[in-house]
Design a protein around this motif. Structure first.
Motif, PDB file in Angstrom:
ATOM      1  N   GLY A 137       0.806  -1.217   0.000  1.00  0.00           N
ATOM      2  CA  GLY A 137       0.000   0.000   0.000  1.00  0.00           C
ATOM      3  C   GLY A 137       0.834   1.259   0.000  1.00  0.00           C
ATOM      4  O   GLY A 137       1.983   1.273   0.450  1.00  0.00           O
ATOM      5  N   ARG A 138       0.277   2.317  -0.515  1.00  0.00           N
ATOM      6  CA  ARG A 138       0.960   3.613  -0.505  1.00  0.00           C
ATOM      7  C   ARG A 138       1.064   4.152   0.914  1.00  0.00           C
ATOM      8  O   ARG A 138       0.165   3.959   1.735  1.00  0.00           O
ATOM      9  CB  ARG A 138       0.217   4.621  -1.380  1.00  0.00           C
ATOM     10  N   GLY A 139       2.163   4.855   1.190  1.00  0.00           N
ATOM     11  CA  GLY A 139       2.303   5.488   2.482  1.00  0.00           C
ATOM     12  C   GLY A 139       1.131   6.415   2.765  1.00  0.00           C
ATOM     13  O   GLY A 139       0.758   7.224   1.916  1.00  0.00           O
ATOM     14  N   GLY A 140       0.539   6.272   3.946  1.00  0.00           N
ATOM     15  CA  GLY A 140      -0.621   7.080   4.309  1.00  0.00           C
ATOM     16  C   GLY A 140      -1.906   6.628   3.656  1.00  0.00           C
ATOM     17  O   GLY A 140      -2.927   7.314   3.770  1.00  0.00           O
ATOM     18  N   ALA A 149       7.874   0.317  -8.846  1.00  0.00           N
ATOM     19  CA  ALA A 149       6.448   0.193  -9.150  1.00  0.00           C
ATOM     20  C   ALA A 149       5.682  -0.517  -8.046  1.00  0.00           C
ATOM     21  O   ALA A 149       4.596  -0.070  -7.638  1.00  0.00           O
ATOM     22  CB  ALA A 149       6.269  -0.567 -10.463  1.00  0.00           C
ATOM     23  N   ILE A 150       6.222  -1.607  -7.542  1.00  0.00           N
ATOM     24  CA  ILE A 150       5.497  -2.441  -6.581  1.00  0.00           C
ATOM     25  C   ILE A 150       5.511  -1.824  -5.195  1.00  0.00           C
ATOM     26  O   ILE A 150       4.536  -1.920  -4.445  1.00  0.00           O
ATOM     27  CB  ILE A 150       6.110  -3.854  -6.557  1.00  0.00           C
ATOM     28  N   GLY A 151       6.623  -1.163  -4.853  1.00  0.00           N
ATOM     29  CA  GLY A 151       6.763  -0.567  -3.533  1.00  0.00           C
ATOM     30  C   GLY A 151       7.896  -1.204  -2.760  1.00  0.00           C
ATOM     31  O   GLY A 151       8.383  -2.289  -3.098  1.00  0.00           O
ATOM     32  N   HIS A 152       8.304  -0.530  -1.694  1.00  0.00           N
ATOM     33  CA  HIS A 152       9.469  -0.969  -0.924  1.00  0.00           C
ATOM     34  C   HIS A 152       9.237  -0.813   0.580  1.00  0.00           C
ATOM     35  O   HIS A 152       9.753   0.118   1.205  1.00  0.00           O
ATOM     36  CB  HIS A 152      10.697  -0.167  -1.382  1.00  0.00           C
ATOM     37  N   PRO A 153       8.452  -1.727   1.179  1.00  0.00           N
ATOM     38  CA  PRO A 153       8.397  -1.771   2.642  1.00  0.00           C
ATOM     39  C   PRO A 153       9.695  -2.430   3.127  1.00  0.00           C
ATOM     40  O   PRO A 153       9.905  -3.624   2.889  1.00  0.00           O
ATOM     41  CB  PRO A 153       7.176  -2.642   2.948  1.00  0.00           C
ATOM     42  N   PHE A 154      10.565  -1.689   3.760  1.00  0.00           N
ATOM     43  CA  PHE A 154      11.946  -2.118   3.988  1.00  0.00           C
ATOM     44  C   PHE A 154      12.094  -3.599   4.343  1.00  0.00           C
ATOM     45  O   PHE A 154      12.797  -4.352   3.677  1.00  0.00           O
ATOM     46  CB  PHE A 154      12.587  -1.284   5.106  1.00  0.00           C
ATOM     47  N   GLY A 155      11.462  -4.009   5.434  1.00  0.00           N
ATOM     48  CA  GLY A 155      11.656  -5.371   5.926  1.00  0.00           C
ATOM     49  C   GLY A 155      11.061  -6.446   5.039  1.00  0.00           C
ATOM     50  O   GLY A 155      11.449  -7.610   5.121  1.00  0.00           O
ATOM     51  N   ASP A 180       3.679   0.455   2.729  1.00  0.00           N
ATOM     52  CA  ASP A 180       3.317  -0.458   3.809  1.00  0.00           C
ATOM     53  C   ASP A 180       3.113  -1.853   3.218  1.00  0.00           C
ATOM     54  O   ASP A 180       2.472  -1.988   2.168  1.00  0.00           O
ATOM     55  CB  ASP A 180       2.016  -0.019   4.488  1.00  0.00           C
ATOM     56  N   GLY A 181       3.623  -2.888   3.903  1.00  0.00           N
ATOM     57  CA  GLY A 181       3.408  -4.234   3.401  1.00  0.00           C
ATOM     58  C   GLY A 181       4.165  -5.272   4.201  1.00  0.00           C
ATOM     59  O   GLY A 181       5.111  -4.963   4.925  1.00  0.00           O
ATOM     60  N   ALA A 182       3.733  -6.523   4.062  1.00  0.00           N
ATOM     61  CA  ALA A 182       4.381  -7.672   4.704  1.00  0.00           C
ATOM     62  C   ALA A 182       4.514  -8.789   3.681  1.00  0.00           C
ATOM     63  O   ALA A 182       3.651  -8.944   2.810  1.00  0.00           O
ATOM     64  CB  ALA A 182       3.577  -8.150   5.907  1.00  0.00           C
ATOM     65  N   GLU A 242       6.959  -3.822   6.985  1.00  0.00           N
ATOM     66  CA  GLU A 242       7.184  -2.421   7.328  1.00  0.00           C
ATOM     67  C   GLU A 242       5.873  -1.667   7.200  1.00  0.00           C
ATOM     68  O   GLU A 242       5.158  -1.816   6.208  1.00  0.00           O
ATOM     69  CB  GLU A 242       8.222  -1.794   6.401  1.00  0.00           C
ATOM     70  N   THR A 243       5.555  -0.899   8.222  1.00  0.00           N
ATOM     71  CA  THR A 243       4.439   0.043   8.131  1.00  0.00           C
ATOM     72  C   THR A 243       5.059   1.439   8.166  1.00  0.00           C
ATOM     73  O   THR A 243       5.152   2.082   9.214  1.00  0.00           O
ATOM     74  CB  THR A 243       3.431  -0.155   9.280  1.00  0.00           C
ATOM     75  N   MET A 244       5.473   1.875   7.007  1.00  0.00           N
ATOM     76  CA  MET A 244       6.201   3.140   6.900  1.00  0.00           C
ATOM     77  C   MET A 244       5.293   4.343   7.138  1.00  0.00           C
ATOM     78  O   MET A 244       5.774   5.458   7.350  1.00  0.00           O
ATOM     79  CB  MET A 244       6.898   3.217   5.549  1.00  0.00           C
ATOM     80  N   SER A 245       3.983   4.108   7.099  1.00  0.00           N
ATOM     81  CA  SER A 245       3.038   5.188   7.384  1.00  0.00           C
ATOM     82  C   SER A 245       3.027   5.567   8.859  1.00  0.00           C
ATOM     83  O   SER A 245       2.537   6.641   9.222  1.00  0.00           O
ATOM     84  CB  SER A 245       1.620   4.761   6.990  1.00  0.00           C
TER      85      SER A 245
END
Length: 423
Positions: A19-22, A375-381, A262-264, A117-120
């Protein structure tokens, strides 16, 4: 060269949509976002019980010290499964898979590995000096300490406003990457083209059903939110620099950098016996070898992976053309392009890595066929597990014996690389 005493395999796992941040997943914390993933993965096994769980997250929380155990217990799964936490910045879950591989054997056949990571929702902390002052006040006069809490100023807080800047340099990964892009002559046009291609490939992957059995839908979101099928080179070119905003030479933008996400994500690390326990519906690939690298920041904060790639290929007498599939994490388009530019530069591997070999032409056409982190996103962990799962599925559709390289750079001048084979 044989890395393991017995064959070790990686099996594609599952992940949330990113998901997008926020955005849609901003209401989750790291544990809550991970629980649906481990619950769904447990159902992939006949008895629902792995022998071990490794999980990681990069942005710390004072609410827990061993997030792997917290996730497993909140998932209401077998409490007798040991669980522990691993971390190595953006390479957290790929490095966790290497640690798990070294633990296969002696009755340990199935290990669930992943990250989140939940970067939001980054935590807001207090400076060390403020903590010391408040601690002393609470010891002497709790009422005065409580009053002091109401008088805190922005200078007392450690706020997540600098994009998780490196502690030593005080600069973000984007700041460092702008410098590296200039050093390697990575143009804005090349970066935007790579970002455009990443979105195009990821959108095609979703439309073609590639991600359907890798992603579990959540009530809030069913597909990756960052993928922009409608982006164009013109739209990307219109974006202003995100890091170097004053020199007139900045090339990194929000469009050619990985977004706040955000993602797992999880995957399996298994023995031959564990492979049988997972059944035939889960794609697998043999983990042939892995390599970690660390370099001086002067050589580029995100430039460690070319060192690891060269060492790994040399150890197995492989050339670039022998690798049928490359999954290279896209922290920034400039980072991926600079990593490859280093590998391709005549004499660079010999000078920097100490390997005097010609690895041939680098096959850009084999990189990230279903899109990457831009494109897909980068939730660090979660990124390493996402990369590995995606690679295993892609590799399983190729002829037996086909090989893949998975490469993930990390803050701190580190990087992790895996060599896989369809076997």
């Amino acid at each position: 060269m044989k890395r393991f005493q017995q064959d070790v395999y990686l099996a594609s796992g599952l992940r949330t949509p990113f998901g997008r941040g926020g955005g849609a997943l901003a209401g989750y914390d790291a544990i809550g976002l991970s629980v649906p993933v481990v619950q769904a993965m447990a159902k992939q096994m006949s008895n629902g019980r792995p022998d071990l769980v490794l999980w990681g997250t990069v942005i710390p929380s004072l609410g827990w010290s061993n997030i792997a155990r917290e996730i497993w217990l909140d998932a209401k799964l077998d409490p007798t499964v040991p669980s522990f936490t691993a971390i190595l910045a953006c390479a957290t879950s790929i490095t966790a898979s290497f640690a798990a591989a070294g633990m296969i054997g002696g009755g340990t056949d199935v290990i669930l590995v992943g990250g989140v990571e939940t970067m939001s929702r980054p935590p807001i902390g207090l400076t060390t000096a403020t903590v010391d002052r408040l601690r002393a006040l609470f010891a002497q006069d709790p009422a005065e300490a409580l009053a002091a809490l109401g008088q805190l100023t922005p200078a007392d807080f450690v706020l997540p406003v600098k994009g998780w800047a490196n502690r030593i340099t005080g600069r973000t990964m984007g700041d460092h990457m702008e410098e590296t892009a200039k050093q390697w002559g990575i143009t804005r046009e090349a970066q935007d083209q790579w970002a455009y291609d990443s979105h195009r490939r990821a959108a095609a992957g979703w439309d073609g059903g590639f991600f359907d059995d890798l992603v579990i839908p959540l009530p809030e979101i069913a597909r990756d939110a960052n993928v922009r099928a409608d982006t164009t080179l013109e739209k990307l070119a219109s974006l202003k620099p995100a890091f170097d905003r004053t020199s007139g030479k900045g090339t990194l933008t929000a469009g050619n950098s990985s977004p706040i996400t955000d993602g797992a994500a999880g995957l399996w690390v298994v023995s031959a016996e564990g492979r049988r326990r997972l059944g035939t519906n889960v794609p697998t690939a043999k983990l042939i070898d892995h390599e970690l690298a660390a370099i001086d920041f002067a050589d580029g904060l995100l430039m460690a992976t070319p060192y690891a790639i060269a060492r790994l290929l040399n150890r197995h007498s492989l050339r670039f053309e022998d690798i049928a599939l490359w999954e290279i994490h896209e922290a920034f388009a400039a980072q991926l392009l600079a990593n490859v530019a280093a590998l391709e530069k005549p004499g660079w591997i010999s000078e920097k890595v100490g390997i005097a070999r010609d690895f041939g032409r680098f096959p850009f056409e084999r990189v990230n066929p279903n899109g990457g982190s831009i494109a897909i996103g980068h939730p660090f962990g979660a990124t390493g597990a996402r990369d590995l799962s995606q690679t295993v599925k892609e590799l399983a559709a190729m002829p037996k014996g086909s090989k893949a390289i998975v490469s993930v750079c990390a803050d701190g001048g580190e990087g992790a690389v895996a060599l896989l084979e369809n076997s």
